[in-house]
Design a protein around this motif. Sequence first.
Motif, PDB file in Angstrom:
ATOM      1  N   THR A 688      88.940   5.823 -30.105  1.00 25.22           N
ATOM      2  CA  THR A 688      89.048   4.996 -28.899  1.00 25.22           C
ATOM      3  C   THR A 688      90.277   4.087 -28.979  1.00 25.22           C
ATOM      4  O   THR A 688      91.012   3.917 -27.986  1.00 25.22           O
ATOM      5  CB  THR A 688      87.778   4.146 -28.723  1.00 25.22           C
ATOM      6  OG1 THR A 688      86.645   5.014 -28.624  1.00 25.22           O
ATOM      7  CG2 THR A 688      87.859   3.301 -27.462  1.00 25.22           C
ATOM      8  N   VAL A 689      90.512   3.478 -30.150  1.00 21.46           N
ATOM      9  CA  VAL A 689      91.698   2.628 -30.333  1.00 21.46           C
ATOM     10  C   VAL A 689      92.979   3.463 -30.225  1.00 21.46           C
ATOM     11  O   VAL A 689      93.960   3.030 -29.616  1.00 21.46           O
ATOM     12  CB  VAL A 689      91.639   1.903 -31.698  1.00 21.46           C
ATOM     13  CG1 VAL A 689      92.920   1.100 -31.928  1.00 21.46           C
ATOM     14  CG2 VAL A 689      90.431   0.984 -31.769  1.00 21.46           C
ATOM     15  N   VAL A 690      92.953   4.671 -30.802  1.00 23.71           N
ATOM     16  CA  VAL A 690      94.125   5.554 -30.735  1.00 23.71           C
ATOM     17  C   VAL A 690      94.456   5.892 -29.279  1.00 23.71           C
ATOM     18  O   VAL A 690      95.629   5.911 -28.888  1.00 23.71           O
ATOM     19  CB  VAL A 690      93.879   6.842 -31.556  1.00 23.71           C
ATOM     20  CG1 VAL A 690      94.999   7.858 -31.329  1.00 23.71           C
ATOM     21  CG2 VAL A 690      93.760   6.512 -33.038  1.00 23.71           C
ATOM     22  N   ILE A 691      93.423   6.133 -28.480  1.00 24.97           N
ATOM     23  CA  ILE A 691      93.631   6.458 -27.058  1.00 24.97           C
ATOM     24  C   ILE A 691      94.306   5.298 -26.339  1.00 24.97           C
ATOM     25  O   ILE A 691      95.141   5.493 -25.451  1.00 24.97           O
ATOM     26  CB  ILE A 691      92.288   6.806 -26.386  1.00 24.97           C
ATOM     27  CG1 ILE A 691      91.769   8.142 -26.919  1.00 24.97           C
ATOM     28  CG2 ILE A 691      92.427   6.864 -24.869  1.00 24.97           C
ATOM     29  CD1 ILE A 691      90.345   8.437 -26.522  1.00 24.97           C
ATOM     30  N   TYR A 692      93.961   4.062 -26.736  1.00 21.56           N
ATOM     31  CA  TYR A 692      94.597   2.883 -26.123  1.00 21.56           C
ATOM     32  C   TYR A 692      96.051   2.748 -26.585  1.00 21.56           C
ATOM     33  O   TYR A 692      96.951   2.426 -25.798  1.00 21.56           O
ATOM     34  CB  TYR A 692      93.817   1.618 -26.480  1.00 21.56           C
ATOM     35  CG  TYR A 692      94.484   0.345 -25.991  1.00 21.56           C
ATOM     36  CD1 TYR A 692      94.332  -0.078 -24.668  1.00 21.56           C
ATOM     37  CD2 TYR A 692      95.281  -0.411 -26.839  1.00 21.56           C
ATOM     38  CE1 TYR A 692      94.953  -1.225 -24.215  1.00 21.56           C
ATOM     39  CE2 TYR A 692      95.900  -1.565 -26.391  1.00 21.56           C
ATOM     40  CZ  TYR A 692      95.742  -1.975 -25.079  1.00 21.56           C
ATOM     41  OH  TYR A 692      96.365  -3.111 -24.632  1.00 21.56           O
ATOM     42  N   LEU A 693      96.298   3.002 -27.870  1.00 25.17           N
ATOM     43  CA  LEU A 693      97.625   2.783 -28.444  1.00 25.17           C
ATOM     44  C   LEU A 693      98.661   3.792 -27.971  1.00 25.17           C
ATOM     45  O   LEU A 693      99.833   3.447 -27.781  1.00 25.17           O
ATOM     46  CB  LEU A 693      97.533   2.826 -29.973  1.00 25.17           C
ATOM     47  CG  LEU A 693      97.082   1.536 -30.664  1.00 25.17           C
ATOM     48  CD1 LEU A 693      96.716   1.814 -32.107  1.00 25.17           C
ATOM     49  CD2 LEU A 693      98.175   0.478 -30.577  1.00 25.17           C
ATOM     50  N   LEU A 694      98.258   5.052 -27.803  1.00 26.78           N
ATOM     51  CA  LEU A 694      99.228   6.102 -27.468  1.00 26.78           C
ATOM     52  C   LEU A 694     100.028   5.797 -26.194  1.00 26.78           C
ATOM     53  O   LEU A 694     101.264   5.851 -26.210  1.00 26.78           O
ATOM     54  CB  LEU A 694      98.525   7.454 -27.361  1.00 26.78           C
ATOM     55  CG  LEU A 694      98.206   8.139 -28.701  1.00 26.78           C
ATOM     56  CD1 LEU A 694      97.287   9.327 -28.488  1.00 26.78           C
ATOM     57  CD2 LEU A 694      99.480   8.584 -29.408  1.00 26.78           C
TER      58      LEU A 694
END
Length: 757
Positions: A688-694
């Motif tokens: 979920t954090v990766v989806i925000y960061l990308l």
Amino acid sequence: MASSPCSSVNFDSGLEIKTRSVEQTLIPLVSQITTLINHKDKPKKSERTQQAIQRVGQAVSVAVGRFVAVGEAIAVENEELKEEMGMACFEARRAGDAIAQLTDVGTAVTPPVDGRTTVFSDRTGMVKAARMLLSSVTKVLVLADRIVIKQIITSRNKVLVTLEQLERVSTFQEFVQIFSQFGNQMVEFAHLTGDRQNDLKDENKKARMAAARAVLEKCTMMLLTASKTCLRHPDCESARINKDAVFHRMRFALEQVMEIVTDARPCGETKVLPLSIYTGIKDFKSNVEGLREGLYLLPHQALSGQLEAVVERMEDFTDSAYTSHEHREGILQLCQLARQDTDQLITAWMEASLNAKEATEEMELSILKTCQSVYELRRELHKVAVGRAADLLKLHAEHLPLRALKASGGEGNLEAVAEYARTLGEQKEQLVETCRLLCHVSGTEPLEITCIHAEETFHVIGPQIISAAQTLALHPSSKIAKENLDVFCEAWESQLCDMAVLLREINDVFEGRRGGAASGDKRAYVSLPRPKHSANLKTVKAVKLDAEEQSTIAKLGLELRLLTSDVDTEVEKWEDQEHDIVRQGQSLSSMAYSMHLFTRGEGLLKTTTELFHQAEVLSEEGLQLCSSLHTFSTQLMDEEKVAVLSEMEKLMGLCQQLQMGVRTPVQGKTATFQKVDSSIQNTRAIITVVIYLLPVCNKIVRKYKSERSNLGSPQSWRDRQSSTAVKDDVLNGKNSNGFGVKSLEQHMANLTFLESK
């Protein structure tokens, strides 16, 4: 595999290769043999060339020796194949020895004095030995594959026997005892069929296997609660109907699996998919474009007849009560336009047939117009079907009919249950029809199969929910009846989630992308079953989840699957696909997807030990991403830097939490299950954090590139550039040795069965 090395050597083994593992095992062997056979005869050869040929020949012989040893061990354990396997192994060993002898170039520099021929003087002998080797190795592999099929059949037979026992039980004590055995058998069956599904070459069979296994996965939990409800309320007709439907569906799914595994159908009939509009348009367009190559390939009336057959199938769209007037008119107008363009094409075609030997300019223009009109028609149908599905998913996101049925059932209100049952019935009909429309525009046969599975699932589960709600209304204080209704409602909700994934994959195909669907193909291959007794095999104590636990974990896994699709979507938006943040994000998504497959009893992760190891590797990769993000942030302005560092710290904490969790030893089945649950939940939070960061990082990189291309002030640009000599590399992600998906795939590709010990 059009360009497979297997095609470079022609041999007839009389055996059809149906699995990827057999094919992939043969490729390196064929490649080596082809090197020997195609070596050009030259009057003089360097010593290096001679030694290289000898090394290849010896490598083939040694690899075949190892391979045959495994085959012989399997033959000992399977009496019915012992003779055939022994003969195939004997022939393979003899051929391997012959190749080693033919490539022994110790005496090739001078004329042979011992009468021995070599690859330089006996190319015919090499071809003969190669054919014998390939034929015998293929036979060993296919015979071993038969053992895998036998294992699946044996496992299925055990499941069927226990299923019949469960259907006849009359006491809770007996049921609990038999269901425990049944759950273990289903887990074994799930792993065997999951491996088989991954290994199948035929994508349609693979999709059918996935559909059948999905039914078994959901029905296992349904069978538990439906049977318990029937035992608690033996005189309740709705409970009996509910239970019977589950048993019937499980038997049907087991039969489907057997048809796929054994490649046989009752009475020899062939499984044929209903012809979709997409397939009809594709065939029509192919025939239209084929006119360029030959004017006399088919009669004139065949083309218009083919178009009319496609238009007739559009009644699923135009006759639907749920299709808006605007959409209906749009489809009909495009159909009429396609007819007009086809008529003009036929006219130009007939003139060209009389006056020319090839297509004229007028005919070429007609071909282009006809192809364009059918494309516009396909695009309109896609828009209608996908739009309808998206609207339905939004409309039913709150699951209001299910909530109402649970509430009215718990209150014992039969009238309210009947009313909400009608509402659910209408919803079911809408979903069934929408799945049918999606099937028409899905774009590939495997997706058509998935659409048909979704249609059948909604059609079956709807009435089962109603019968479960009726049972609860008749026995409102029954906890078992309430639990049973919950399970069927969860299956409905799960199918809606699956439909959302299906919708995304259909869009990916239409737009020329494959998206997350392709990630399911990232796997390694294991061709031969391992011998049961081997000194080289280490046993690892691990836990396999039972059917109920697997069902619970599968819900978390589905959420993980949706998140990995979101990662794929965000990654596609990056211009630089080699950026460290992109590669590490892809790597995390790939590992999370393998954990999702574990929750379905599929993929490479078979036990909880393997799952925990994968989670630990994922956490380490997440920490690598944190390192890349920290380096990336050093070049950012204050506001951007704070945003990235804030999410980086959150990601780091989650990765450390996951790492500590999977490294903490636990004992007992309950503790192991809780550890699995915690690992998947932490992984979900990381993704979920990766989806925000990308997208955040992508926006920053784009902004940086835009500033470079629009230098308003050379001095200010020099000031920013002087802050570090490697800023370009940092923002472009060139400074890290991150763990990339590509390197992993390359490593896996180098591991072949013939080279393993």
